[in-house]
Each structure stands twice: as C-alpha cells, then as structure tokens.
Design a protein around this motif. Structure first.
Motif, short mmCIF file in Angstrom:
data_model
loop_
_atom_site.label_atom_id
_atom_site.label_comp_id
_atom_site.label_asym_id
_atom_site.label_seq_id
_atom_site.Cartn_x
_atom_site.Cartn_y
_atom_site.Cartn_z
N ASN A 117 0.84 -1.20 -0.12
CA ASN A 117 0.09 -0.07 0.11
C ASN A 117 0.90 1.31 0.04
O ASN A 117 0.83 2.03 -0.73
N ASN A 118 1.84 1.16 0.83
CA ASN A 118 2.75 2.48 0.94
C ASN A 118 3.60 2.71 -0.25
O ASN A 118 4.29 3.83 -0.75
N LYS A 119 3.96 1.45 -0.79
CA LYS A 119 4.55 1.62 -2.13
C LYS A 119 3.77 2.16 -3.30
O LYS A 119 4.41 3.16 -3.78
N ALA A 120 2.82 2.13 -3.06
CA ALA A 120 1.69 2.66 -4.27
C ALA A 120 1.40 4.24 -3.90
O ALA A 120 1.47 5.12 -4.98
N ILE A 121 1.71 4.53 -2.78
CA ILE A 121 1.51 5.86 -2.30
C ILE A 121 2.97 6.58 -3.07
O ILE A 121 2.85 7.70 -3.68
N VAL A 122 4.04 5.76 -2.94
CA VAL A 122 5.27 6.54 -3.50
C VAL A 122 5.03 6.58 -4.88
O VAL A 122 5.49 7.76 -5.50
N LEU A 123 4.65 5.50 -5.56
CA LEU A 123 4.35 5.35 -7.02
C LEU A 123 3.41 6.77 -7.32
O LEU A 123 3.74 7.46 -8.53
N GLU A 125 3.28 9.59 -5.93
CA GLU A 125 3.80 10.71 -5.73
C GLU A 125 4.96 10.98 -6.95
O GLU A 125 5.29 11.96 -7.29
N MET A 126 5.36 9.80 -7.53
CA MET A 126 6.18 9.83 -8.78
C MET A 126 5.60 9.93 -9.75
O MET A 126 6.12 9.94 -11.08
N ASP A 127 4.39 10.28 -9.85
CA ASP A 127 3.34 10.39 -11.17
C ASP A 127 3.22 9.16 -11.81
O ASP A 127 3.06 9.25 -13.07
N ALA A 132 0.52 2.65 -9.64
CA ALA A 132 -0.15 3.04 -8.23
C ALA A 132 -1.24 2.27 -8.24
O ALA A 132 -1.78 1.39 -7.45
N ILE A 133 -2.28 2.51 -9.19
CA ILE A 133 -3.72 1.72 -9.38
C ILE A 133 -3.39 0.42 -9.32
O ILE A 133 -4.27 -0.34 -8.59
N LYS A 134 -2.64 0.00 -10.19
CA LYS A 134 -2.29 -1.52 -10.36
C LYS A 134 -2.05 -2.15 -8.90
O LYS A 134 -2.50 -3.23 -8.41
N TRP A 191 0.35 9.95 3.48
CA TRP A 191 -0.10 10.61 2.07
C TRP A 191 0.74 11.63 1.85
O TRP A 191 0.62 12.56 2.39
N GLY A 192 1.15 11.41 0.45
CA GLY A 192 2.19 12.78 -0.13
C GLY A 192 0.89 13.64 -0.61
O GLY A 192 -0.31 13.61 -0.43
#
Length: 222
Positions: A117-123, A125-127, A132-134, A191-192
C-alpha cells in the motif's frame, strides 16, 4: 517500574516496561527504558526495531533508518524493519529507496499489504499513477481496507473525473473508516501532497456530499 528497581540489570524487564510506556504514549520514558534494555542486551533485534518504531512515530526518519538497520544485522529477514525504513525514506522523499525497502518487506511477508500500500503511495507521488492503481488493486486482493480503497478511488478519479468505480469505492471507504476524510489523518498515514490533492478533488464530487458529511460527523479527527 518496581520490578526494574529490584532487578535493574534485567533487559527483559526494561523491555516490558518500555512496551507498557509506549502503550500509554509515554515516549520519553519508553525511550529511556529501551536504551537501558539495549545496553544490557545489544544483540536483541526486537529492541532496535522497537526503538526505530518510536523514532518513526516522532517523525525522525534518519534515526529510524539507523536503528532499523542496526536491528537487521541481527535479524536480516525482518519485514517490519524494512517497512519502517520504507516509511522513513518516504518521509525523506527518497522515493527510489522507499520502494526498494517496501519491496523487500513485501517479498519477505507476502501478506504484508501495508508495505505494498505504501509503495503505491510512493508511486503516486512519482506520477506513476497507473502503477499505483495496479498496486492498490493488488493490495485489495489481500485485504479489504479503507486506506487502499480511498487511495485507489483517488487514482481512478484522477484518470477519469467522476469515474463510477471511484465514487463507489470512496463511499465505501469513508463508511469503513471515516477518519480518512481528514487531511490530518491522511498526513499521519504518510499520504503525499499529490495523493491528498487527488483525494480532495474526488471528495468534492456532488455525489459524495452525503458520504463526506457523514464521515466528517463521525471522524475522530473532528
């Protein structure tokens, strides 16, 4: 406290005392107890990880990383430690290293949905919205939780404003955990800015007016 005054050289007692102090949010006292325990038993990785968690709670990412890495020397396959490091890297906006840490945590413990989940938050923020959705969809296959539900909804709405699935997910997420209506709570969950802005845009949709109002009324952050 009485036990450690009787047996001040018992690392386990200091550790138990620290746990009790953390539960009561007595952070300074817990820090002192953990330091005592580490001095008496420096090769116990759990003490280093507990100290890392304490520093993370106090928003000290540099100290968190140092302490977690020290513990990993004695327990190199501890998923929680890599999760702490990932969160610390996320705080530092060191996104590539954050992803590396979250990937390690998830590989070590495939049920550890919080890491993915937190990896997706990072993704996000990296646009890297599609990635992130996946990733959030993968998280929800492991655990139905309000946080990835709302985050996924924000991502879907970013791609397609007013997306039907996004609106349904957001409504369910707020009913499940109304605290996520609060920007303060979102920040606490690391959350970014981009995810918070996308969520604000989503929650401003007219169809979510009732769900947002109910969440605001019941949120612990209000």
């Amino acid at each position: 406290a009485l036990a450690v005054s009787v047996k001040p050289d018992d690392a386990k007692l200091w550790s138990i005392l620290a746990e009790a102090q953390l539960r009561n949010n007595w952070l300074k006292k817990a820090k002192f107890s953990l330091e005592k325990a580490k001095q008496l038993n420096p090769k116990n990785p759990q003490l280093w990880f507990a100290d890392a968690a304490l520093e993370l709670q106090q928003k000290n990412p540099k100290k968190t990383i140092k302490l977690a890495e020290k513990g990993l020397k004695f327990d190199p396959k501890n998923a929680i430690a890599f999760f702490y490091i990932g969160n610390a890297r996320l705080m530092q906006k060191d996104y590539s290293l954050a992803i590396q840490a979250f990937d390690k945590a998830f590989k070590l413990k495939p049920s550890f949905w919080e890491a993915n989940n937190n990896k997706a938050i990072v993704l996000f923020e990296m646009d890297k919205t599609q990635e992130a959705i996946k990733t959030w969809r993968e998280v929800l296959r492991i655990k139905i939780n309000a946080e990835p539900m709302l985050a996924l909804a924000a991502g879907l709405n970013k791609n397609k404003p007013g997306d039907v699935e996004a609106l349904e997910l957001a409504s369910k997420a707020l009913a499940k955990n109304p605290n996520y209506v609060s920007v303060g709570h979102q920040k606490e969950q690391l959350w970014g800015i981009k995810l918070r802005q996308a969520t604000a845009l989503l929650l401003n949709h007219p169809e979510l007016k009732k769900a947002v109002a109910q969440a605001e009324a019941t949120s612990q952050n209000n």
